[in-house]
Design a protein around this motif. Sequence first.
Motif, mmCIF file in Angstrom:
data_model
loop_
_atom_site.group_PDB
_atom_site.id
_atom_site.type_symbol
_atom_site.label_atom_id
_atom_site.label_comp_id
_atom_site.label_asym_id
_atom_site.label_seq_id
_atom_site.Cartn_x
_atom_site.Cartn_y
_atom_site.Cartn_z
ATOM 1 N N ALA A 36 -133.889 21.217 -26.850
ATOM 2 C CA ALA A 36 -132.904 21.835 -27.949
ATOM 3 C C ALA A 36 -131.596 21.736 -27.520
ATOM 4 O O ALA A 36 -130.819 21.347 -28.063
ATOM 5 N N LYS A 37 -131.514 22.299 -26.203
ATOM 6 C CA LYS A 37 -129.993 22.402 -25.599
ATOM 7 C C LYS A 37 -129.298 20.941 -25.592
ATOM 8 O O LYS A 37 -128.188 20.843 -25.764
ATOM 9 N N TYR A 38 -130.263 20.075 -25.008
ATOM 10 C CA TYR A 38 -129.445 19.048 -24.798
ATOM 11 C C TYR A 38 -129.581 17.713 -25.960
ATOM 12 O O TYR A 38 -128.672 16.923 -26.088
ATOM 13 N N ALA A 39 -130.614 18.310 -27.012
ATOM 14 C CA ALA A 39 -130.296 17.365 -28.158
ATOM 15 C C ALA A 39 -128.901 17.660 -28.765
ATOM 16 O O ALA A 39 -128.212 16.894 -29.302
ATOM 17 N N GLY A 40 -128.407 19.070 -28.535
ATOM 18 C CA GLY A 40 -127.396 19.456 -29.087
ATOM 19 C C GLY A 40 -125.869 18.903 -28.482
ATOM 20 O O GLY A 40 -124.959 18.425 -29.002
ATOM 21 N N SER A 41 -125.910 18.690 -27.186
ATOM 22 C CA SER A 41 -125.148 18.344 -26.219
ATOM 23 C C SER A 41 -125.054 16.761 -26.506
ATOM 24 O O SER A 41 -123.812 16.267 -26.503
ATOM 25 N N ILE A 42 -125.911 16.136 -26.556
ATOM 26 C CA ILE A 42 -126.078 14.541 -26.795
ATOM 27 C C ILE A 42 -125.461 14.233 -27.805
ATOM 28 O O ILE A 42 -124.585 13.283 -28.094
ATOM 29 N N THR A 43 -125.306 14.859 -28.918
ATOM 30 C CA THR A 43 -125.126 14.517 -30.338
ATOM 31 C C THR A 43 -123.685 15.112 -30.766
ATOM 32 O O THR A 43 -123.179 15.017 -31.683
ATOM 33 N N LEU A 44 -123.145 15.975 -29.981
ATOM 34 C CA LEU A 44 -122.007 17.028 -30.080
ATOM 35 C C LEU A 44 -120.868 15.851 -30.273
ATOM 36 O O LEU A 44 -120.631 15.043 -29.571
ATOM 37 N N GLY A 45 -120.066 16.088 -31.421
ATOM 38 C CA GLY A 45 -118.996 15.228 -31.685
ATOM 39 C C GLY A 45 -119.430 13.663 -31.774
ATOM 40 O O GLY A 45 -118.538 12.894 -31.439
ATOM 41 N N ALA A 46 -120.479 13.282 -32.125
ATOM 42 C CA ALA A 46 -121.251 12.126 -32.298
ATOM 43 C C ALA A 46 -121.356 11.476 -30.941
ATOM 44 O O ALA A 46 -121.150 10.204 -30.749
ATOM 45 N N GLY A 47 -121.423 12.300 -29.838
ATOM 46 C CA GLY A 47 -121.342 11.627 -28.702
ATOM 47 C C GLY A 47 -120.088 11.334 -28.047
ATOM 48 O O GLY A 47 -120.283 10.492 -27.031
ATOM 49 N N GLN A 48 -119.022 11.463 -28.748
ATOM 50 C CA GLN A 48 -117.783 11.013 -28.200
ATOM 51 C C GLN A 48 -117.187 11.802 -27.368
ATOM 52 O O GLN A 48 -115.951 12.085 -27.402
ATOM 53 N N PHE A 49 -117.627 12.481 -26.364
ATOM 54 C CA PHE A 49 -116.944 13.098 -25.251
ATOM 55 C C PHE A 49 -117.164 12.524 -23.903
ATOM 56 O O PHE A 49 -118.154 11.749 -23.655
ATOM 57 N N CYS A 50 -116.075 12.589 -22.867
ATOM 58 C CA CYS A 50 -116.157 11.885 -21.598
ATOM 59 C C CYS A 50 -117.348 12.665 -20.854
ATOM 60 O O CYS A 50 -117.622 11.987 -20.071
ATOM 61 N N THR A 51 -117.531 13.688 -21.266
ATOM 62 C CA THR A 51 -118.781 14.631 -20.411
ATOM 63 C C THR A 51 -120.177 14.531 -21.077
ATOM 64 O O THR A 51 -120.894 15.247 -20.937
#
Length: 527
Positions: free
Chosen positions: A287-302
């Motif tokens: 659940a934690k990583y599903a949110g991180s992967i898709t945050l901001g459509a995944g458009q983070f350098c991190t």
Amino acid sequence: MINGNNVIAGNYVEVDGGVFNATDPSTGKQLTGDFHAADTLLIEKTLNAATAAFKVYRIISPAAKATFLRTIADKLTAIGDDLINRAVAESGLPVGRITGELGRTTGQLRLFADLVEEGSWVDAVIDTAQPERTPIPRSDIRRMFSPIGPVVVFGASNFPLAFSVAGGDTASALAAGCPVVVKAHPAHPGTSAMVAAAISAAAIETGMPAGVFSMLYDNGYNVGAQLVKHEQTKAVAFTGSYNGGMALIKLAQERKSLIPVFTEMGSINPVILLPAILNAEPETLAAKYAGSITLGAGQFCTNPGLILAIKSEGLDRFVTSLGGAIEITPSATMLTAGIWKNYEKLSGEILAEPGIELVTKSTAIDKEKVNQSVATIAKVSAEAFIANKKFGEEVFGPWSLLVVADDAAQLQQVIESLDGQLTATVMAEKEELPLYGDLLNALTEKTGRIILNGVPTGVEVCAAMQHGGPFPATSDSRFTSVGTGAVYRFVRPIAWQDWEDSLLPPELQQANPLNIWRQVNNKWTKE
């Protein structure tokens, strides 16, 4: 009313270099405002103004620079709602994200103001004279950091405020004492225009030299290339793709005089799931990583584009849970049509490689909008990952590749095969960490920031932050582009030997009139 003319030393300058418009990436429709691309003559005028301003700005008092930075922050806050609305329209990012980004932008301006005002960042070092020393007397030598000159900043696509016209690159360069010339990102010219107007007004209000800030438009690459190659440019800051960053580095190498080019060029930010925590709480991790992967459509350098684990029953549960969460994740508008097309292309190419298995794709796609992200999780064996460099490439968007190792030794081989990264994350129970000392040591050679039991998305703006890593994540891993340490990209050390006290910079004078921390004869003191 947004003024689409180029901003040179506080003035709007009309030019017939071609007109372009902004587009709402969620609808594909054109937004209001005509923006005029700069030409060679404007570039020349801009850098002449920046060079003239440098002679004045570099020696302006720390208090005056701090007031300038705080005034920029105040003026951005004052236009907050209008600025947020335009940034949302040009980027497709939600209001909450842009609101937070505006707060980060004004916050880091004020943070750099505090840094400059306090003053110890110049790292003053004094070794006083020892005329009686034998066999050779010692001269009086005093050293500190001094600004390097006009800095060219390229606005980034994925942070229309925090890594753009008044973002961290601009704030740190101004704090260092360097005039800034911004090449506005063509995806958000209206946002850039509003921010440039605020900076220009702040410069006038606080009595800064006219050329301390300028901004130029271009819908292609010509203006940026000319800015990098111009001999009056003394440093370049860029956040974007590997191809874009390497192009700027190559342009700089064609100059007669070499300059530093600080590029952040992408990262897949590996996450290592160690066995104990994976077996104890796989669903929570998923659940934690599903949110991180898709945050901001995944458009983070991190964005966590790579997940590494040893095969186990806990990993199977993690994969099942992660796949279920990703499948129902709603789509999100990507920043531009070009970024969306590139995401579709790269993810499709990797999924066509032999040895890869699709875990799941999002099915909750908004059909009424365009440029919608499709979150995707794929899986590959450690052996296949090591053998195929394609699997280690960054896919900019909501993508993550799970690499499954047979054992700890193979997991370490995967880590050792990686290129340089901005971040690496370890998810572990406390008691299992000592068992993976070699693996953790290997990680330190690959990244600039190691995270324990968190997610890589989200970068705190503070003194301790390191946002930079070994090539190809960045062009120079010794520096950070986030936090107060970013100021050191735009300075160089100068030593004064045997000078009269009154002729020295205040930071090096005997009485320490600025009351900063200094290293005097190998002892840190304010005396």
